[in-house]
Design an enzyme around this catalytic site. Structure first.
Site, PDB file in Angstrom:
ATOM      1  CB  THR A 264       6.996 -21.003  34.153  1.00 25.55           C
ATOM      2  OG1 THR A 264       6.890 -20.476  35.471  1.00 25.55           O
ATOM      3  CG2 THR A 264       7.269 -22.497  34.219  1.00 25.55           C
TER       4      THR A 264
ATOM      5  CD  GLN B 182       0.693 -37.692  72.325  1.00 32.49           C
ATOM      6  OE1 GLN B 182       1.068 -36.767  73.059  1.00 32.49           O
ATOM      7  NE2 GLN B 182      -0.333 -38.443  72.614  1.00 32.49           N
TER       8      GLN B 182
ATOM      9  CD  GLN C  68      12.752 -30.708  62.932  1.00 33.18           C
ATOM     10  OE1 GLN C  68      13.199 -29.992  62.040  1.00 33.18           O
ATOM     11  NE2 GLN C  68      13.331 -30.794  64.117  1.00 33.18           N
ATOM     12  CB  ILE C  69       9.924 -36.901  60.350  1.00 42.13           C
ATOM     13  CG1 ILE C  69       8.729 -36.343  61.141  1.00 42.13           C
ATOM     14  CG2 ILE C  69       9.951 -38.429  60.414  1.00 42.13           C
ATOM     15  CD1 ILE C  69       7.361 -36.685  60.562  1.00 42.13           C
TER      16      ILE C  69
ATOM     17  CD  GLU D 260       0.207 -20.840  37.434  1.00 36.72           C
ATOM     18  OE1 GLU D 260      -1.024 -20.971  37.386  1.00 36.72           O
ATOM     19  OE2 GLU D 260       1.011 -21.534  36.788  1.00 36.72           O
ATOM     20  N   GLY D 261       0.015 -16.354  41.743  1.00 36.87           N
ATOM     21  CA  GLY D 261      -0.697 -15.661  42.819  1.00 36.87           C
ATOM     22  C   GLY D 261      -0.246 -16.167  44.172  1.00 36.87           C
TER      23      GLY D 261
ATOM     24  CB  SER E 293      -0.413 -17.629  50.538  1.00 34.40           C
ATOM     25  OG  SER E 293       0.160 -18.865  50.187  1.00 34.40           O
TER      26      SER E 293
HETATM   27  N1  CAA Z   1     -11.899 -13.771  36.082  1.00 35.30           N
HETATM   28  C1  CAA Z   1     -12.516 -12.861  35.278  1.00 35.30           C
HETATM   29  N2  CAA Z   1     -12.454 -11.516  35.535  1.00 35.30           N
HETATM   30  C2  CAA Z   1     -11.739 -11.126  36.596  1.00 35.30           C
HETATM   31  C3  CAA Z   1     -11.080 -12.022  37.468  1.00 35.30           C
HETATM   32  C4  CAA Z   1     -11.186 -13.404  37.153  1.00 35.30           C
HETATM   33  N3  CAA Z   1     -10.573 -14.323  37.927  1.00 35.30           N
HETATM   34  N4  CAA Z   1     -10.465 -11.332  38.444  1.00 35.30           N
HETATM   35  C5  CAA Z   1     -10.726 -10.031  38.221  1.00 35.30           C
HETATM   36  N5  CAA Z   1     -11.497  -9.908  37.111  1.00 35.30           N
HETATM   37  C6  CAA Z   1     -12.054  -8.680  36.529  1.00 35.30           C
HETATM   38  C7  CAA Z   1     -12.891  -7.933  37.558  1.00 35.30           C
HETATM   39  O1  CAA Z   1     -14.234  -8.395  37.570  1.00 35.30           O
HETATM   40  C8  CAA Z   1     -12.789  -6.495  37.077  1.00 35.30           C
HETATM   41  O2  CAA Z   1     -13.664  -6.316  36.000  1.00 35.30           O
HETATM   42  P1  CAA Z   1     -14.695  -5.038  35.963  1.00 35.30           P
HETATM   43  O3  CAA Z   1     -13.826  -3.831  36.119  1.00 35.30           O
HETATM   44  O4  CAA Z   1     -15.359  -5.139  34.630  1.00 35.30           O
HETATM   45  O5  CAA Z   1     -15.613  -5.234  37.129  1.00 35.30           O
HETATM   46  C9  CAA Z   1     -11.362  -6.416  36.505  1.00 35.30           C
HETATM   47  O6  CAA Z   1     -10.977  -7.788  36.214  1.00 35.30           O
HETATM   48  C10 CAA Z   1     -10.368  -5.837  37.461  1.00 35.30           C
HETATM   49  O7  CAA Z   1     -10.441  -6.619  38.665  1.00 35.30           O
HETATM   50  P2  CAA Z   1      -9.900  -6.122  40.048  1.00 35.30           P
HETATM   51  O8  CAA Z   1     -10.343  -4.701  40.265  1.00 35.30           O
HETATM   52  O9  CAA Z   1     -10.266  -7.135  41.081  1.00 35.30           O
HETATM   53  O10 CAA Z   1      -8.331  -6.097  39.811  1.00 35.30           O
HETATM   54  P3  CAA Z   1      -7.146  -5.816  40.827  1.00 35.30           P
HETATM   55  O11 CAA Z   1      -6.169  -4.950  40.150  1.00 35.30           O
HETATM   56  O12 CAA Z   1      -7.670  -5.398  42.165  1.00 35.30           O
HETATM   57  O13 CAA Z   1      -6.442  -7.256  40.916  1.00 35.30           O
HETATM   58  C11 CAA Z   1      -6.024  -9.446  41.739  1.00 35.30           C
HETATM   59  C12 CAA Z   1      -7.066  -8.392  41.344  1.00 35.30           C
HETATM   60  C13 CAA Z   1      -6.821 -10.689  42.096  1.00 35.30           C
HETATM   61  C14 CAA Z   1      -5.197  -9.028  42.906  1.00 35.30           C
HETATM   62  C15 CAA Z   1      -5.110  -9.750  40.512  1.00 35.30           C
HETATM   63  O14 CAA Z   1      -4.291  -8.647  40.208  1.00 35.30           O
HETATM   64  C16 CAA Z   1      -4.197 -10.943  40.716  1.00 35.30           C
HETATM   65  O15 CAA Z   1      -4.647 -12.089  40.650  1.00 35.30           O
HETATM   66  N6  CAA Z   1      -2.870 -10.709  40.962  1.00 35.30           N
HETATM   67  C17 CAA Z   1      -1.910 -11.792  41.016  1.00 35.30           C
HETATM   68  C18 CAA Z   1      -1.274 -12.011  39.675  1.00 35.30           C
HETATM   69  C19 CAA Z   1      -0.626 -13.354  39.556  1.00 35.30           C
HETATM   70  O16 CAA Z   1      -1.174 -14.364  39.971  1.00 35.30           O
HETATM   71  N7  CAA Z   1       0.566 -13.380  38.951  1.00 35.30           N
HETATM   72  C20 CAA Z   1       1.251 -14.590  38.675  1.00 35.30           C
HETATM   73  C21 CAA Z   1       1.678 -14.571  37.227  1.00 35.30           C
HETATM   74  S1  CAA Z   1       2.000 -16.084  36.401  1.00 35.30           S
HETATM   75  C22 CAA Z   1       3.346 -16.783  37.146  1.00 35.30           C
HETATM   76  O17 CAA Z   1       3.335 -16.947  38.309  1.00 35.30           O
HETATM   77  C23 CAA Z   1       4.545 -17.180  36.374  1.00 35.30           C
HETATM   78  C24 CAA Z   1       4.468 -18.434  35.655  1.00 35.30           C
HETATM   79  O18 CAA Z   1       4.965 -18.505  34.551  1.00 35.30           O
HETATM   80  C25 CAA Z   1       3.856 -19.648  36.255  1.00 35.30           C
END
Ligand code: CAA
Length: 389
Positions: A162, A283, A344-345, A371-372, A374
């Protein structure tokens, strides 16, 4: 909006909400459809948003920001997004994905150097995590950063950034030790003027069309080691912590779109007649209005609650991942629900470019994706509840 009994707003909060509402009505509403149509980046209004203090609401005044709290940020963003979600996401990325990360993890020198230009709205910030082959599974990125004396050399291709086509400063995540997977990722600050940095394909998008999105290319791009944010290997946790903040912003964006769609539908249902009565008296329509309103108020509670959780975390250091994920999940699905029913409305008029309702429909969808998705929010919530992570 209704004033929720359990969220009595302070005078300062009401002031920023009302200021953002007036600004959105006066400065953004007249140009929103035009920028949506052209897909151009709204440089002028973004600069004006900076002058109003909207581009760095939580950034302390000493670093050029407005020095307010997370609830103030959410209230202002909601008002901007009620009028135009594209302006809203530019504001959201500057505030949460860019500024919050530097504030939380940057050194004093980095804060002094990289916050004021972006918090003032004179320059645009971006956050770059996603790659063509790693979106939801963010830990599998392929971009590489290699230390070489006092600098790092960056190579790779990032996508879906973005503000990528216009950003002056980018927080980027790259692998420094690939064999360590998530623990081998490091965060860096890259200035767009750096040789070896370039912008790739601009994405043609369904919605939020005025917010520019593109690939970013790094080819032997050399940056000073002092531009590393946090320690080597801390990047994944930094990225996730910052996304927790970002998700509250997207929740507020979704809430704003939902409210705009709802307001349009409510008004139309009370005016348009069919079969000898207002369509709201059927309704089938009235119940849609009831469901939209109820989901909006529930979303508001979740989004404001997440804002308060983030505010509390400033002193406790606790994570607010769960609150942020629930707020984003519910508000984004509410946004899509409300935009769908609003079209729709309105019937044929909902499908027409003469009204902004079809824009709300197109803009709402992205809140369930970026940003993740759903699905990712449900993963975060269920893992937290089941104690699996
Ligand atoms: N805060 C702090 N630490 C975190 C955390 C958080 N929210 N989430 C995970 N961690 C830590 C964990 O505690 C873990 O640490 P340890 O190994 O020390 O215990 C480590 O990170 C790894 O965590 P996971 O094993 O849970 O990691 P995972 O690979 O299973 O992934 C996930 C977890 C939640 C699925 C993550 O990958 C995720 O959020 N994915 C989605 C990514 C995303 O949102 N992308 C959007 C990008 S930005 C965008 O959209 C574009 C833009 O410009 C707006």
């Amino acid at each position: 909006m209704s004033d929720l009994a359990i969220f009595p707003l302070s005078d300062e909060h009401k002031m920023i909400r009302d200021t953002a509402r007036d600004f959105a009505q006066n400065e953004i509403a007249p140009v929103a459809a035009e920028f949506d149509e052209s897909g151009e980046f709204p440089h002028e209004t973004v600069k004006k948003m900076g002058a109003m203090g909207f581009m760095g609401i939580e950034v302390p005044e000493e670093y050029g920001g407005a020095g307010m709290d997370t609830l103030a940020y959410v209230l202002a963003l909601e008002e901007i997004c009620k009028v135009d979600a594209a302006h809203g996401v530019i504001m959201s990325v500057n505030n949460s994905l860019y500024a919050y990360g530097i504030l939380k993890f940057g050194t004093e020198e980095q804060k002094k150097k990289f916050l004021p230009p972006v918090a003032s709205g004179k320059f645009v910030g971006a956050y770059s995590l996603t790659e063509p082959m790693s979106g939801s599974d963010a830990g599998t990125m392929r971009s590489r950063a290699v230390r070489d004396g006092d600098s790092y050399e960056l190579n790779g291709r990032k996508s879906w950034v973005t503000s990528g086509p216009v950003a002056d400063y980018i927080v980027v995540f790259m692998m420094t030790e690939p064999e360590k997977k998530q623990k081998g990722i490091t965060a860096f600050m890259v200035e767009a003027k750096t040789p070896g940095f370039s912008r790739g394909k601009k994405e043609p998008k369904l919605g939020i069309r005025a917010s520019a999105t593109s690939e970013l290319l790094f080819e032997n791009c050399r940056i000073p080691a002092e531009n590393r944010i946090g320690a080597e290997g801390d990047g994944f946790k930094i990225a996730m912590t910052v996304l927790d903040a970002g998700r509250i912003g997207i929740g507020a964006q979704a809430l704003g779109i939902a409210e705009a769609a709802y307001e349009a539908a409510r008004q139309y249902a009370g005016e348009r007649e069919a079969f000898g009565q207002k369509i709201g008296q059927f309704q089938g329509t009235g119940f849609k209005i009831a469901d939209m309103k109820t989901r909006i108020e529930a979303s508001r509670l979740l989004v404001y609650n997440a804002a308060l959780a983030k505010e509390r975390a400033k002193t406790t250091g606790e994570r607010f991942s769960l609150e942020a994920a629930m707020a984003k999940l519910f508000a984004s699905e509410t946004s899509m629900f409300c935009a769908h029913h609003a079209v729709q409305i309105h019937g044929g008029m909902g499908y027409s470019k003469e009204l902004p309702v079809e824009r709300y429909f197109r803009d709402a969808k992205i809140t369930e994706i970026y940003e993740g998705t759903s699905e990712i929010q449900r993963m975060v919530i269920s893992r937290a509840e089941l104690g699996l992570k």
